[in-house]
Design a protein around this motif. Sequence first.
Motif, short mmCIF file in Angstrom:
data_model
loop_
_atom_site.label_atom_id
_atom_site.label_comp_id
_atom_site.label_asym_id
_atom_site.label_seq_id
_atom_site.Cartn_x
_atom_site.Cartn_y
_atom_site.Cartn_z
N LEU A 1 -12.52 -12.44 0.49
CA LEU A 1 -12.28 -13.41 -0.58
C LEU A 1 -11.02 -14.23 -0.33
O LEU A 1 -10.66 -15.10 -1.11
N GLY A 2 -10.33 -13.92 0.78
CA GLY A 2 -9.14 -14.69 1.11
C GLY A 2 -7.91 -14.30 0.31
O GLY A 2 -6.95 -15.05 0.27
N ILE A 3 -7.95 -13.14 -0.34
CA ILE A 3 -6.73 -12.67 -1.02
C ILE A 3 -5.80 -12.09 0.04
O ILE A 3 -6.25 -11.32 0.88
N PRO A 4 -4.52 -12.46 0.02
CA PRO A 4 -3.62 -11.92 1.05
C PRO A 4 -3.59 -10.40 1.01
O PRO A 4 -3.54 -9.81 -0.07
N PRO A 5 -3.64 -9.75 2.18
CA PRO A 5 -3.68 -8.28 2.20
C PRO A 5 -2.46 -7.66 1.53
O PRO A 5 -2.54 -6.57 0.97
N GLN A 6 -1.30 -8.37 1.58
CA GLN A 6 -0.10 -7.81 0.96
C GLN A 6 -0.28 -7.59 -0.54
O GLN A 6 0.22 -6.62 -1.09
N PHE A 7 -1.03 -8.52 -1.19
CA PHE A 7 -1.23 -8.37 -2.62
C PHE A 7 -2.09 -7.15 -2.91
O PHE A 7 -1.85 -6.43 -3.87
N LEU A 8 -3.07 -6.92 -2.07
CA LEU A 8 -3.94 -5.76 -2.27
C LEU A 8 -3.17 -4.47 -2.00
O LEU A 8 -3.36 -3.48 -2.68
N SER A 9 -2.27 -4.51 -0.98
CA SER A 9 -1.47 -3.31 -0.71
C SER A 9 -0.51 -3.02 -1.86
O SER A 9 -0.14 -1.87 -2.08
N ALA A 10 -0.08 -4.07 -2.56
CA ALA A 10 0.87 -3.87 -3.66
C ALA A 10 0.18 -3.33 -4.90
O ALA A 10 0.85 -2.85 -5.82
N LEU A 11 -1.15 -3.41 -4.92
CA LEU A 11 -1.91 -3.04 -6.12
C LEU A 11 -1.59 -1.63 -6.64
O LEU A 11 -1.32 -1.47 -7.84
N PRO A 12 -1.60 -0.58 -5.78
CA PRO A 12 -1.35 0.76 -6.32
C PRO A 12 0.01 0.86 -7.03
O PRO A 12 0.12 1.52 -8.06
N TYR A 13 1.02 0.17 -6.48
CA TYR A 13 2.35 0.25 -7.09
C TYR A 13 2.35 -0.47 -8.44
O TYR A 13 2.94 0.01 -9.42
N ILE A 14 1.68 -1.63 -8.48
CA ILE A 14 1.65 -2.39 -9.73
C ILE A 14 0.84 -1.63 -10.79
O ILE A 14 1.26 -1.53 -11.94
N VAL A 15 -0.27 -1.05 -10.35
CA VAL A 15 -1.08 -0.27 -11.29
C VAL A 15 -0.28 0.92 -11.81
O VAL A 15 -0.36 1.28 -13.00
N THR A 16 0.52 1.55 -10.94
CA THR A 16 1.36 2.67 -11.38
C THR A 16 2.29 2.22 -12.49
O THR A 16 2.45 2.90 -13.51
N ILE A 17 2.92 1.06 -12.29
CA ILE A 17 3.85 0.56 -13.31
C ILE A 17 3.10 0.31 -14.62
O ILE A 17 3.55 0.73 -15.70
N ILE A 18 1.95 -0.34 -14.52
CA ILE A 18 1.19 -0.65 -15.73
C ILE A 18 0.77 0.63 -16.45
O ILE A 18 0.92 0.77 -17.66
N ALA A 19 0.31 1.62 -15.64
CA ALA A 19 -0.11 2.89 -16.24
C ALA A 19 1.06 3.56 -16.96
O ALA A 19 0.92 4.07 -18.07
N LEU A 20 2.23 3.54 -16.31
CA LEU A 20 3.41 4.15 -16.93
C LEU A 20 3.74 3.47 -18.25
O LEU A 20 4.08 4.12 -19.23
N VAL A 21 3.65 2.13 -18.25
CA VAL A 21 3.99 1.38 -19.45
C VAL A 21 3.03 1.75 -20.59
O VAL A 21 3.46 2.02 -21.71
N ILE A 22 1.74 1.80 -20.26
CA ILE A 22 0.75 2.09 -21.31
C ILE A 22 0.96 3.49 -21.88
O ILE A 22 1.02 3.68 -23.09
N ILE A 23 1.14 4.47 -20.98
CA ILE A 23 1.26 5.85 -21.45
C ILE A 23 2.59 6.07 -22.17
O ILE A 23 2.64 6.68 -23.24
N SER A 24 3.68 5.54 -21.60
CA SER A 24 5.00 5.81 -22.18
C SER A 24 5.15 5.15 -23.54
O SER A 24 5.90 5.63 -24.38
N GLY A 25 4.45 4.03 -23.76
CA GLY A 25 4.54 3.37 -25.05
C GLY A 25 3.84 4.16 -26.14
O GLY A 25 4.09 3.95 -27.32
N ASN A 26 3.00 5.11 -25.74
CA ASN A 26 2.24 5.91 -26.70
C ASN A 26 3.03 7.18 -27.04
O ASN A 26 3.02 8.15 -26.31
#
Lengths: 292, 360
Positions: free
Chosen positions: A247-272
Amino acid sequence: MVDQSLAVMLTIITAATPLLIAAMGELVVERSGVLNLGVEGMMVMGAVAGFAVAFLTGSTLLGVGAAIFAGVAMSALFGFLTLTLVANQVAAGLALTLLGLGLSGLIGEAFVGQPGVKMPTLFGIDALVPFSFILTAGVAYALFKTKIGLVIRAVGNSHNSAHALGYRVIALRYLSVMFGGACAGLAGGYLSLAYTPQWIENMTAGRGWIALALVVFASWRPLRALIGAYLFGAVSIMGFVVQSMGLGIPPQFLSALPYIVTIIALVIISGNKRLTQANTPACLAQSFVPDR
Amino acid sequence: MRLILEKRADRSPFFAIASPFLALLLTLIAGGLIFALRGINPLEGLYVYFIEPLTQLWSVEQLIVKAAPLVLIGVGLAVCYMANVWNIGAEGQLTMGAVCGSIAPVMFPEWQDPSVLVVMLIMGMIGGALYGAIPGLLKTRFNANEILTSLMLVYVAALFLDWLVRGPWRDPQGYNFPVTKTFAGWQLLPTFGGTIHLGALFALLACAALAFVMGKTLIGFEIKVTGNAPRAGRFAGFSRNRMVMLCFLLSGGLAGLAGICEVASVVGKLQPQISPGYGFAAIIVAFLGRLNPLGVLFAGLLLALSYIGGEAAQVTLGISDKIAKVFQGILLFFILSCDTLILYRIKFEMGRVGALKAAE
């Protein structure tokens, strides 16, 4: 198509297994009231020790043993620092990670580029995958259905009360910390013996930290950690799948995904508040010195 | 034999000063052991590693060049840790500072007067501070653990920089290497003759300023109280959230400044790797400096020596320069162990009989 989705499933499993094993160890450690931020350091030491021993002996079984031993040795160091010498747990965990990353780089230098020994598999699944499920069930059972589990949780929730009742807080915490070390070392060994059978410096690439985040994400519940680990495994593999679609998405963005998802998951859970406060061990990261 | 801690009535003023030195001594002993294990004469190894770099002018210059970013970042982290705010993502803030600071020279390579340097430095600080603000905001708004979020952002920043220099910012005349156009003229920091650049001065100024703020101002007092006695801080009406944001903005900004200073001097362009882990080594600098801005100054020089000694050991002794990271890790371990002596006396007891006797 079926073959391809099966292959994707298999890679998700191998990506999730080390996260699950490491998170399960840290979950027990944190339930006992200790915050060991050195998971990354213990994991990377497990990875290098596992690779080195398997490479030198040709036996992955010995490699796995060495990985566990390395993790336990590192965690014992952490235990001595934080439990015996009551050093700050956050700082000591960071020290463990920095030391592990440095030491593994030095030890592993001789093994860079060497061909690895891959764990034997059955239908693409190695023995540690079912083991990780047994481990999860075992930890869940031990923590919530047995006396030792009750005592570990008591030590984590109120070390003063547990001490007053005659339980040996420090000894139990040592055991928990070393169990966590064994799991982290094993998870590291899985990386260098099954996931990518070779040694690359810093090959854990933040997985130890993701495992730490998983424990929070799971609100200290073993079965939720299982779901979380597979979620993260899927996210980290999704990058490769999307990339192969071109799809032409830079591989770096896909590699960063797990870290970004971790942050988002932490935010969602910690806010609860309901999820976190009910399960957070009350004495997490607090030092204990028995008054005599 | 058992090891028992006995709480001191008061902080030991002797060990408060002696513990970093004790830690250093223990690290040297451990280092000698590592050299011996590698078949190198320990004394020769330690001499090459820790003493020889100090005997030559060029390596002393290198020492100051490497200490500058370590001190800049370390002093910000010291304030954070003093306030019990755990920013461990300084490496990422350094990266983003370097990226933001490089916008001007990359976009306008022809811009050649002193104003470009000022813009670069300010943008670097802003980039680092804003990147540091993310974990701060997530902590204050959503109570998300700042240790984990700030660390995750290190990986994100590294990948972002990697994408920039391989993609949109790659120098078309760079033979396909993942680098930007090399900075020149006013896009580089002026030096004091040799290789020592303005960054060293910034580091000194940051230490002096923060020593003043922490020692003499209300805000410094506020930081210490919220860190050491959060309850007392709440009663005094100090806002914990404000403190968290302040610490992240400050330490992020300083890390960003360190990042742009590195890029505008030693490195001279953007490339995938711009720091040999200064952001993480600065954590050790903060602790070794006893979280004190002036202590950080000396600690930064010492950690810089560990980098240079590693290079010297690689050249002279044929041992990998990765040993530098091992020494740094061991050093932090010993610092934390020795700090126990400030609050506790350590006693060794012989078996159960001894314990019973003590009870009587």
